[in-house]
Design a protein around this motif. Structure first.
Motif, PDB file in Angstrom:
ATOM      1  N   ASN A   1       7.153  16.765  -1.436  1.00  0.00           N
ATOM      2  CA  ASN A   1       8.498  16.273  -1.109  1.00  0.00           C
ATOM      3  C   ASN A   1       8.573  15.798   0.344  1.00  0.00           C
ATOM      4  O   ASN A   1       9.169  14.746   0.629  1.00  0.00           O
ATOM      5  CB  ASN A   1       9.525  17.378  -1.354  1.00  0.00           C
ATOM      6  N   GLU A   2       7.963  16.568   1.241  1.00  0.00           N
ATOM      7  CA  GLU A   2       7.959  16.155   2.645  1.00  0.00           C
ATOM      8  C   GLU A   2       7.152  14.868   2.838  1.00  0.00           C
ATOM      9  O   GLU A   2       7.562  13.978   3.593  1.00  0.00           O
ATOM     10  CB  GLU A   2       7.378  17.276   3.504  1.00  0.00           C
TER      11      GLU A   2
ATOM     12  N   ASN B   1       8.597  11.232   4.151  1.00  0.00           N
ATOM     13  CA  ASN B   1       8.023  10.505   5.297  1.00  0.00           C
ATOM     14  C   ASN B   1       7.568   9.105   4.893  1.00  0.00           C
ATOM     15  O   ASN B   1       7.807   8.129   5.628  1.00  0.00           O
ATOM     16  CB  ASN B   1       6.851  11.295   5.870  1.00  0.00           C
ATOM     17  N   MET B   2       6.916   9.014   3.735  1.00  0.00           N
ATOM     18  CA  MET B   2       6.436   7.700   3.291  1.00  0.00           C
ATOM     19  C   MET B   2       7.587   6.770   2.964  1.00  0.00           C
ATOM     20  O   MET B   2       7.535   5.560   3.255  1.00  0.00           O
ATOM     21  CB  MET B   2       5.513   7.859   2.083  1.00  0.00           C
ATOM     22  N   GLN B   3       8.653   7.295   2.367  1.00  0.00           N
ATOM     23  CA  GLN B   3       9.812   6.453   2.055  1.00  0.00           C
ATOM     24  C   GLN B   3      10.502   5.983   3.328  1.00  0.00           C
ATOM     25  O   GLN B   3      10.937   4.821   3.401  1.00  0.00           O
ATOM     26  CB  GLN B   3      10.781   7.235   1.161  1.00  0.00           C
ATOM     27  N   HIS B   4      10.606   6.865   4.327  1.00  0.00           N
ATOM     28  CA  HIS B   4      11.185   6.435   5.609  1.00  0.00           C
ATOM     29  C   HIS B   4      10.326   5.344   6.238  1.00  0.00           C
ATOM     30  O   HIS B   4      10.853   4.348   6.751  1.00  0.00           O
ATOM     31  CB  HIS B   4      11.290   7.630   6.555  1.00  0.00           C
ATOM     32  N   THR B   5       9.000   5.555   6.207  1.00  0.00           N
ATOM     33  CA  THR B   5       8.108   4.541   6.774  1.00  0.00           C
ATOM     34  C   THR B   5       8.211   3.229   6.007  1.00  0.00           C
ATOM     35  O   THR B   5       8.241   2.140   6.599  1.00  0.00           O
ATOM     36  CB  THR B   5       6.652   5.052   6.732  1.00  0.00           C
ATOM     37  N   PHE B   6       8.280   3.345   4.665  1.00  0.00           N
ATOM     38  CA  PHE B   6       8.390   2.144   3.828  1.00  0.00           C
ATOM     39  C   PHE B   6       9.668   1.389   4.128  1.00  0.00           C
ATOM     40  O   PHE B   6       9.651   0.157   4.299  1.00  0.00           O
ATOM     41  CB  PHE B   6       8.343   2.542   2.353  1.00  0.00           C
ATOM     42  N   HIS B   7      10.798   2.102   4.222  1.00  0.00           N
ATOM     43  CA  HIS B   7      12.072   1.428   4.508  1.00  0.00           C
ATOM     44  C   HIS B   7      12.072   0.819   5.906  1.00  0.00           C
ATOM     45  O   HIS B   7      12.623  -0.275   6.106  1.00  0.00           O
ATOM     46  CB  HIS B   7      13.225   2.428   4.376  1.00  0.00           C
TER      47      HIS B   7
ATOM     48  N   SER C   1       0.829  -1.206   0.000  1.00  0.00           N
ATOM     49  CA  SER C   1       0.000   0.000   0.000  1.00  0.00           C
ATOM     50  C   SER C   1       0.863   1.255   0.000  1.00  0.00           C
ATOM     51  O   SER C   1       0.580   2.221  -0.722  1.00  0.00           O
ATOM     52  CB  SER C   1      -0.926  -0.012   1.222  1.00  0.00           C
ATOM     53  N   LEU C   2       1.923   1.247   0.822  1.00  0.00           N
ATOM     54  CA  LEU C   2       2.821   2.398   0.839  1.00  0.00           C
ATOM     55  C   LEU C   2       3.511   2.588  -0.504  1.00  0.00           C
ATOM     56  O   LEU C   2       3.702   3.724  -0.962  1.00  0.00           O
ATOM     57  CB  LEU C   2       3.869   2.212   1.931  1.00  0.00           C
ATOM     58  N   ARG C   3       3.876   1.501  -1.149  1.00  0.00           N
ATOM     59  CA  ARG C   3       4.521   1.601  -2.456  1.00  0.00           C
ATOM     60  C   ARG C   3       3.580   2.255  -3.477  1.00  0.00           C
ATOM     61  O   ARG C   3       3.999   3.090  -4.277  1.00  0.00           O
ATOM     62  CB  ARG C   3       4.963   0.215  -2.940  1.00  0.00           C
ATOM     63  N   ARG C   4       2.312   1.882  -3.442  1.00  0.00           N
ATOM     64  CA  ARG C   4       1.331   2.498  -4.340  1.00  0.00           C
ATOM     65  C   ARG C   4       1.180   3.990  -4.041  1.00  0.00           C
ATOM     66  O   ARG C   4       1.106   4.812  -4.966  1.00  0.00           O
ATOM     67  CB  ARG C   4      -0.022   1.790  -4.209  1.00  0.00           C
ATOM     68  N   GLN C   5       1.133   4.347  -2.766  1.00  0.00           N
ATOM     69  CA  GLN C   5       1.018   5.753  -2.399  1.00  0.00           C
ATOM     70  C   GLN C   5       2.246   6.553  -2.845  1.00  0.00           C
ATOM     71  O   GLN C   5       2.121   7.705  -3.301  1.00  0.00           O
ATOM     72  CB  GLN C   5       0.829   5.882  -0.892  1.00  0.00           C
ATOM     73  N   ILE C   6       3.424   5.957  -2.728  1.00  0.00           N
ATOM     74  CA  ILE C   6       4.648   6.630  -3.163  1.00  0.00           C
ATOM     75  C   ILE C   6       4.624   6.854  -4.669  1.00  0.00           C
ATOM     76  O   ILE C   6       5.012   7.917  -5.176  1.00  0.00           O
ATOM     77  CB  ILE C   6       5.886   5.814  -2.737  1.00  0.00           C
TER      78      ILE C   6
END
Length: 315
Positions: A260-261, A265-271, A7-12
């Motif tokens: 960008n912010e 945040n989403m990339q940090h959460t995803f990682h 789900s996070l990948r789709r949002q990104i």
């Protein structure tokens, strides 16, 4: 866990696509600002020529200087109003600023306003404010489209003035300032301001030769006034479009910063979630390996006991 990371990948991915759209709109807005500001600068010399011609007419005939006001069928009960806004959104407070300014200014003027709206967005806001609307014009999408719009406005406005519906005409629009800033301004087009007319009579002629009005002075004056009105409306429209694109550029810059912010945040959460999933899988592998190793050791000991090669041990 896998559903969450998917789900996070789709949002990104969606945020990345939106970021591309915002960057494209930023580039278009920046390009449009340049062409509209250039068109305003190009009017300066022509506007100066019209002013010189009007000054010559006013100096040559004092009665003609007041012609535009003396011939007006003054009607204090109505005011013609032209308000420039936008058709499209994503312009921040652009329409709200000019709407509030127009409402506040018109409240201090005697007479009932009759409003022409330039742009669907400003039309809706003026209607919500309870102002009587005469019509709606579409906002031009290029410099070449400004002149036809101004011609339509002049025809409609003159038609209503000749019917005696109103004698005064005001224009409201946003004027660009430095950077992405703009300010709401107003201009009374008709009747011509007496102080402005008097000021033109004192404008120095650029050469040593005295100007001479050919043929009918009244016809020349009327033609120059029509050109003055055309230039004033053209400049108001161009300045409004430059302000609109400046406001859109600022809005897109804020949107890009927020995206960008959000992406960060989403990339940090995803990682973090992905690393947690990897750690969990590694822990399961290690736990399984330990269990298999312990089971193998136990079986080996049992086999040794059965073969009489080792003493029984407690497990």
């Amino acid at each position: 866990m896998s559903d969450t990371t998917a789900s996070l990948r789709r949002q990104i991915n969606i945020a990345g696509e939106l970021q591309s759209v915002v960057r494209t709109m930023k580039a278009l807005a920046a390009s449009n600002i340049g062409q509209y500001e250039q068109s305003v600068r190009a009017l300066a010399d022509y506007y100066r020529t019209i002013e010189l011609g009007l000054g010559a007419c006013f100096r040559g005939n004092e009665s003609a200087a007041l012609m535009s006001t003396s011939e007006e069928r003054v009607n204090d009960g109505a005011i013609g109003v032209i308000v420039f806004g936008s058709d499209q959104g994503l312009v921040g407070q652009f329409n709200d600023v000019i709407t509030d300014y127009a409402i506040k200014t018109l409240a201090d003027l005697p007479g009932k306003p009759q409003v022409w709206a330039i742009g669907e967005r400003i039309h809706a806001r003026l209607a919500d404010a309870g102002l009587p609307l005469l019509g709606l014009f579409a906002v031009p999408n290029s410099v070449k489209a400004i002149a036809p719009l101004v011609g339509q406005i002049q025809i409609e406005s003159e038609t209503h003035r000749e019917k005696g519906e109103y004698a005064q005409v005001y224009v409201f629009h946003n004027r660009p300032q430095s950077g992405s800033l703009y300010e709401p301004v107003s201009l009374r087009l008709l009747p011509l301001d007496a102080q402005w007319q008097k000021g033109l009579t004192h404008v120095r002629w650029p050469t040593g030769n005295l100007p001479e009005i050919m043929q009918s002075g009244t016809a020349t004056l009327r033609a120059l006034i029509r050109e003055y009105l055309f230039i004033s409306l053209f400049r108001a429209c161009a300045e409004s479009l430059a302000s609109e694109n400046a406001s859109r550029l600022a809005a897109m810059q804020r949107a890009e910063k927020n995206i960008n912010e959000l992406l960060e945040n989403m990339q940090h959460t995803f990682h973090r979630l992905r690393q947690g999933s990897i750690d969990e899988e590694l822990f399961d592998v290690i736990s399984g390996f330990e269990a298999l190793f312990l089971e193998a050791v136990i079986k080996k000991q049992e086999a040794a006991v059965e073969a009489g090669k080792a003493e029984p041990q407690l497990r």
